[in-house]
Design an enzyme around this catalytic site. Structure first.
Site, PDB file in Angstrom:
ATOM      1  N   ASN A  10      40.328  35.145  35.123  1.00  0.00           N
ATOM      2  CA  ASN A  10      38.922  34.379  35.568  1.00  0.00           C
ATOM      3  C   ASN A  10      37.838  35.551  35.294  1.00  0.00           C
ATOM      4  O   ASN A  10      37.668  36.628  35.999  1.00  0.00           O
ATOM      5  CB  ASN A  10      39.125  34.149  37.184  1.00  0.00           C
ATOM      6  CG  ASN A  10      37.803  33.681  37.565  1.00  0.00           C
ATOM      7  OD1 ASN A  10      36.957  33.257  36.878  1.00  0.00           O
ATOM      8  ND2 ASN A  10      37.937  33.850  39.021  1.00  0.00           N
ATOM      9  N   LYS A  12      34.759  35.091  35.773  1.00  0.00           N
ATOM     10  CA  LYS A  12      33.673  34.706  36.821  1.00  0.00           C
ATOM     11  C   LYS A  12      32.370  34.632  35.812  1.00  0.00           C
ATOM     12  O   LYS A  12      32.187  34.471  34.653  1.00  0.00           O
ATOM     13  CB  LYS A  12      33.664  35.837  37.859  1.00  0.00           C
ATOM     14  CG  LYS A  12      35.101  35.978  38.295  1.00  0.00           C
ATOM     15  CD  LYS A  12      35.109  36.934  39.534  1.00  0.00           C
ATOM     16  CE  LYS A  12      36.555  37.184  40.093  1.00  0.00           C
ATOM     17  NZ  LYS A  12      36.614  37.455  41.400  1.00  0.00           N
ATOM     18  N   HIS A  95      38.353  27.918  43.909  1.00  0.00           N
ATOM     19  CA  HIS A  95      38.383  29.487  44.071  1.00  0.00           C
ATOM     20  C   HIS A  95      37.574  29.734  45.220  1.00  0.00           C
ATOM     21  O   HIS A  95      36.497  28.987  45.735  1.00  0.00           O
ATOM     22  CB  HIS A  95      37.566  29.910  42.876  1.00  0.00           C
ATOM     23  CG  HIS A  95      37.802  31.596  42.737  1.00  0.00           C
ATOM     24  ND1 HIS A  95      37.018  32.307  43.447  1.00  0.00           N
ATOM     25  CD2 HIS A  95      38.720  32.148  41.995  1.00  0.00           C
ATOM     26  CE1 HIS A  95      37.320  33.569  43.040  1.00  0.00           C
ATOM     27  NE2 HIS A  95      38.429  33.551  42.161  1.00  0.00           N
ATOM     28  N   GLU A  97      35.539  32.006  45.956  1.00  0.00           N
ATOM     29  CA  GLU A  97      33.938  32.273  45.749  1.00  0.00           C
ATOM     30  C   GLU A  97      33.273  30.777  45.376  1.00  0.00           C
ATOM     31  O   GLU A  97      32.376  30.966  46.262  1.00  0.00           O
ATOM     32  CB  GLU A  97      33.794  32.966  44.341  1.00  0.00           C
ATOM     33  CG  GLU A  97      34.266  34.583  44.736  1.00  0.00           C
ATOM     34  CD  GLU A  97      34.682  35.328  43.426  1.00  0.00           C
ATOM     35  OE1 GLU A  97      34.294  34.729  42.242  1.00  0.00           O
ATOM     36  OE2 GLU A  97      35.318  36.358  43.481  1.00  0.00           O
ATOM     37  N   GLU A 165      45.695  33.256  46.632  1.00  0.00           N
ATOM     38  CA  GLU A 165      44.654  34.449  46.514  1.00  0.00           C
ATOM     39  C   GLU A 165      44.111  34.827  47.965  1.00  0.00           C
ATOM     40  O   GLU A 165      43.307  34.057  48.305  1.00  0.00           O
ATOM     41  CB  GLU A 165      43.562  33.981  45.639  1.00  0.00           C
ATOM     42  CG  GLU A 165      43.958  33.580  44.180  1.00  0.00           C
ATOM     43  CD  GLU A 165      42.738  33.752  43.140  1.00  0.00           C
ATOM     44  OE1 GLU A 165      43.012  34.761  42.447  1.00  0.00           O
ATOM     45  OE2 GLU A 165      41.733  33.087  43.541  1.00  0.00           O
ATOM     46  N   GLY A 171      38.824  40.912  44.485  1.00  0.00           N
ATOM     47  CA  GLY A 171      37.799  41.836  44.125  1.00  0.00           C
ATOM     48  C   GLY A 171      37.562  43.161  45.030  1.00  0.00           C
ATOM     49  O   GLY A 171      36.396  43.939  45.070  1.00  0.00           O
ATOM     50  N   SER A 211      42.962  41.485  43.245  1.00  0.00           N
ATOM     51  CA  SER A 211      43.232  42.827  42.495  1.00  0.00           C
ATOM     52  C   SER A 211      44.566  43.261  41.877  1.00  0.00           C
ATOM     53  O   SER A 211      45.045  44.355  42.216  1.00  0.00           O
ATOM     54  CB  SER A 211      43.123  43.964  44.094  1.00  0.00           C
ATOM     55  OG  SER A 211      41.605  43.465  44.543  1.00  0.00           O
TER      56      SER A 211
HETATM   57  C1  PEP Z   1      39.897  35.892  41.195  1.00  0.00           C
HETATM   58  O1  PEP Z   1      38.746  36.036  40.615  1.00  0.00           O
HETATM   59  O2  PEP Z   1      40.580  34.903  41.105  1.00  0.00           O
HETATM   60  C2  PEP Z   1      40.556  37.437  41.484  1.00  0.00           C
HETATM   61  C3  PEP Z   1      41.662  37.448  41.686  1.00  0.00           C
HETATM   62  O3  PEP Z   1      39.891  38.471  41.442  1.00  0.00           O
HETATM   63  P1  PEP Z   1      40.250  40.144  41.097  1.00  0.00           P
HETATM   64  O4  PEP Z   1      41.518  40.093  40.223  1.00  0.00           O
HETATM   65  O5  PEP Z   1      38.985  40.967  40.703  1.00  0.00           O
HETATM   66  O6  PEP Z   1      40.434  40.359  42.717  1.00  0.00           O
END
Ligand code: PEP
Length: 252
Positions: A10, A12, A95, A97, A165, A171, A211
């Site tokens: 992703n 983003k 997601h 976000e 997640e 993040g 992460s």
């Molecule tokens: C994500 O955006 O779905 C995500 C898991 O981000 P990150 O790996 O940066 O934590």
């Protein structure tokens, strides 16, 4: 049951024509068997064709979002019809976000899931609890609620990947432990068995996100209910190929 592994990248709201070209050169340097591992990159909508040109055919591409409305007077939206017309095979839905920053509700994720599947677009449905919810021991309750909202909308479970997640891990550099991730995945699978069927629970792919990096992916992919990853920050780096390689090695 052997489930095909799945890794998503992703990107983003990141990328330039130059950075995508450079990443493409690195990503194209690794190979994997698409029958054993699917890798799907989610660039911004405006970078889709740049990414398609930069990445070889091993890589599938997806949208980071899909509109809950159809074509028409919906400024700023990208509809499922458009994704289908542009041969975009995947979309993320729900997601964290989107849920947090753009106030998308469980009901919105259900509409988006339904409209995407109706247009033949595969869905990576993102679920997961906040830190507050984890501390209140509500992880399983939250994940179950987010899945239940979409069960009616899912016409074909073969076209859905669930991304677990935890919001506190996205993040932040704070990855879930292998056991925390496995426990959540096992509970999600058990819930799907109860709500849908054992057959669907056995075959649906559930991937971990939050992460994930080249440093922690090897341990996580050993866990029995973890079928891959949704990767944010690390998918914008050359080390993403090490994550692909770790999943490939685990599923060899
Ligand atoms: C994500 O955006 O779905 C995500 C898991 O981000 P990150 O790996 O940066 O934590």
């Amino acid at each position: 049951m052997a489930r095909t592994a799945w890794v998503g990248g992703n990107w983003k709201c990141n990328g330039t024509t130059e950075s995508i070209k450079t990443l493409g050169e690195v990503f194209n340097g690794t190979s994997f068997d698409k029958k054993k591992l699917n890798v799907v990159i989610f660039p911004t909508a405006i970078h889709y064709s740049t990414a398609r040109q930069a990445l070889n055919e091993q890589y599938e591409l997806g949208s980071q979002n899909v509109s809950k409305t159809k074509n028409g007077a919906f400024t700023g939206e990208v509809s499922a019809e458009m994704l289908k017309n542009m041969n975009v095979p995947w979309t993320l839905v729900g997601h964290s976000e989107r849920r947090t920053l753009y106030h998308e509700t469980d009901a919105d994720t259900a509409v988006k899931t339904k409209i995407a599947l109706e247009h033949g677009i595969e869905v990576c449905l993102c679920i997961g609890e906040t830190l507050e919810e984890r501390e209140a021991e509500k992880t399983n309750e939250v994940c179950s609620r987010q899945i239940d909202a979409c069960v009616e909308a899912i016409s074909d479970w073969n076209k859905v990947v669930i991304a677990y997640e935890p919001v506190w891990a996205i993040g932040t550099g704070k990855v879930a432990s292998q056991q925390q991730a496995q426990d959540a995945h096992e509970a999600i699978r058990a819930h799907i068995a109860k709500k849908v069927s054992q057959e669907v629970a056995d075959k649906v792919r559930i991937v971990y996100g939050g992460s994930v990096s080249d440093a922690n992916c090897e341990g996580l992919i050993q866990m029995k209910d973890i079928d891959g990853f949704l990767v944010g920050g690390a998918s914008l780096k050359p080390a993403f190929v090490d994550i692909i390689k770790a999943v490939k090695a685990a599923r060899a």
